[in-house]
Design an enzyme around this catalytic site. Structure first.
Site, PDB file in Angstrom:
ATOM      1  N   HIS A 304     -43.674   6.504 126.760  1.00  0.00           N
ATOM      2  CA  HIS A 304     -43.492   5.572 125.647  1.00  0.00           C
ATOM      3  C   HIS A 304     -41.998   5.528 125.348  1.00  0.00           C
ATOM      4  CE1 HIS A 304     -43.513   3.838 121.661  1.00  0.00           C
ATOM      5  NE2 HIS A 304     -44.829   3.730 121.643  1.00  0.00           N
ATOM      6  N   HIS A 347     -42.461  13.536 116.532  1.00  0.00           N
ATOM      7  CA  HIS A 347     -41.027  13.259 116.479  1.00  0.00           C
ATOM      8  C   HIS A 347     -40.386  13.942 115.276  1.00  0.00           C
ATOM      9  CE1 HIS A 347     -37.685   9.941 116.333  1.00  0.00           C
ATOM     10  NE2 HIS A 347     -37.337  10.941 117.117  1.00  0.00           N
ATOM     11  N   GLU A 353     -36.707   7.267 108.242  1.00  0.00           N
ATOM     12  CA  GLU A 353     -37.585   6.145 108.558  1.00  0.00           C
ATOM     13  C   GLU A 353     -38.480   5.788 107.367  1.00  0.00           C
ATOM     14  OE1 GLU A 353     -39.849   7.385 111.921  1.00  0.00           O
ATOM     15  OE2 GLU A 353     -38.104   7.917 113.133  1.00  0.00           O
ATOM     16  N   HIS A 383     -43.191  14.241 112.137  1.00  0.00           N
ATOM     17  CA  HIS A 383     -44.196  13.201 111.931  1.00  0.00           C
ATOM     18  C   HIS A 383     -44.745  12.781 113.286  1.00  0.00           C
ATOM     19  CE1 HIS A 383     -40.271  11.190 112.370  1.00  0.00           C
ATOM     20  NE2 HIS A 383     -40.931  10.209 112.962  1.00  0.00           N
TER      21      HIS A 383
END
Length: 450
Positions: A304, A347, A353, A383
């Site tokens: 990804h 991550h 974010e 997260h």
């Protein structure tokens, strides 16, 4: 007294003036033939008895490729209004993100919120704002503020502008008919609008109510990212950005002009509509973009890729390769990577974010993150997908592609810490149990089995 109105404020039907295509082009548009002066900006006498007014969004000496300004030809200059007075008791909007009563110490916890409820009393777009988080300082022209809005009344005889920054508006529910000095934008969910710093505007709600998100950029103007090895096409293509044609009204009456400066609201009486720009030319103007036109890039082999492949707009910082703000979307897309965990991976990030959801379900969260809601994962806060998503994605057949459909999530990512306001930390919409979505992640480690 009311004279001929070219553009009505009741917004009873979609606008008819149309749009010009392109991003930050040198546009030229006039609502009356010959209203634009020929071969000069500030003639001794402008056509039709108009006033010439330069509207600057960057320093005069900014490099030509970054210089943004427009020349407006209007019935009255913007200086014509009564003195401003501070709107007392107004503390729901924040523009300075140092420690204060409005900005308590920032927790390292992952945070998530339910949508703002619709107001019980008549509330327009401006009164429906509340600041959730931000960083930097409007006075220093650095950083951003992230607001939510919920409104159920059109702006009546009232106009607004922010001197603090440009406004990136992301509708989640309800269309917005946005009248600006430079023309009209009709914006619906799945579209965004950008209103430059200083542009006066009013918002009507054709559906009776509206809810969404605003990222107020205090710093360098939003721009399209460089594409690097992607090539000359892809992501958000310039031709899909739409800027309004000139349209105007010549209307007099008892109106209110609301200014936002350093996070405080100020009001002034004004005896005419500021939407009196008959013609304009330049590259500093409002625009909209349909997120459904985004050309999504992804892996067709394995892994990804980093979420920077979903970048729509950026505000650059003074450090090359490190943006002050990135506006990123997670649109419908095909996933085809083999032997790959296809959802966004676990991550921790040096950046911070703030996420929102316009429609559907985000592919990393099976439940709890709903349209109109928001989440915040600050610098180095772990997260990633919840337990249900992890288990499902770990066992699917990756020899077959699957489509992530019926979704539109987005992220405001910033280089500096995003500090939630006291409102955001105290509101009933804060999900106290958000951390539980990861508590079901099981231990699979077995040193005897690879």
């Amino acid at each position: 007294m009311e004279r001929t109105t070219i553009m009505t404020l009741d917004f009873s039907k979609p606008g008819e003036a149309g749009y010009q295509s392109g991003f930050a082009n040198e546009f030229a548009t006039e609502a009356l033939p010959g209203a634009l002066p020929h071969a000069r900006n500030s003639p001794q006498r402008a056509p039709y008895g108009l006033y010439a007014e330069q509207f600057s969004g960057t320093a005069f000496t900014a490099p030509r490729g970054h210089n943004r300004r427009s020349w407006l030809y209007r019935i009255r200059p913007a200086a014509v209004h009564r003195p401003f007075e501070l709107v007392s008791g107004e503390r729901r909007i924040v523009a300075e993100f140092g420690d204060s009563d409005d900005v308590p110490p920032t927790p390292p916890n992952q945070l998530r919120w339910d949508p703002l409820p619709m107001p019980a009393q008549p509330t327009d777009f401006v009164d429906g704002w509340v600041t959730m988080a931000g960083n930097g300082s409007a006075a220093a022209m650095s950083g951003c503020a992230i607001h939510l809005y919920a409104a159920n009344r059109s702006m009546r005889e009232r106009f607004f502008y922010s001197a603090d920054g440009e406004l990136l508006i992301v509708p989640q529910e309800g269309r917005l008919f946005i009248m600006t000095e430079l023309g009209r934008l009709d914006v619906e969910p799945f579209e965004i609008a950008v209103i430059p710093r200083g542009v006066r505007f009013a918002v009507a709600l054709p559906d009776g109510r509206a809810r969404g998100y605003v990222c107020e950029n205090f710093g360098a103007l939003l721009r399209l990212p460089d594409l690097g090895p992607i090539g000359s096409n892809g992501l958000a293509n310039p031709r899909d950005f739409l800027t309004p044609h000139a349209s105007y009204e010549d209307r007099e009456g008892a109106f209110e002009l609301v200014a936002k400066l350093n996070g405080r609201l100020w009001r002034a009486d004004i005896d005419h509509s500021p939407f009196d720009v008959v013609a304009w030319h330049g590259n500093y103007a409002p625009y909209k973009y349909d997120l459904r036109h985004f050309n999504t890039i992804g892996s067709i082999s394995y892994d990804h890729p980093d979420p920077s492949i979903f970048l729509v707009l950026q505000s650059q910082s003074d450090t090359p390769g490190v943006d002050a703000i990135d506006f990123v979307i997670f649109p419908p897309r095909w996933l085809a990577a083999e032997d790959t965990f296809r959802p966004p991976w676990f991550h921790r990030n040096v950046a911070s974010e703030f996420m929102g959801l316009v429609h559907g379900v985000y592919d990393a969260k099976a439940e709890g993150f709903v349209p109109g809601g928001a989440s915040l994962h600050n610098c180095m806060s772990g997260h990633g997908p919840d337990a249900d998503t992890f288990e499902k994605a770990s066992s699917i057949d990756t020899s077959k592609p699957n489509k992530v459909g019926d979704t539109m999530a987005f992220m405001f990512e910033t280089r500096t810490l995003i500090r939630p306001t006291r409102f955001a930390l105290d509101t009933a919409q804060l999900q106290a149990n958000y951390f539980e979505c990861w508590q079901g992640l099981k231990k699979h480690f077995n040193p005897e089995q690879r």
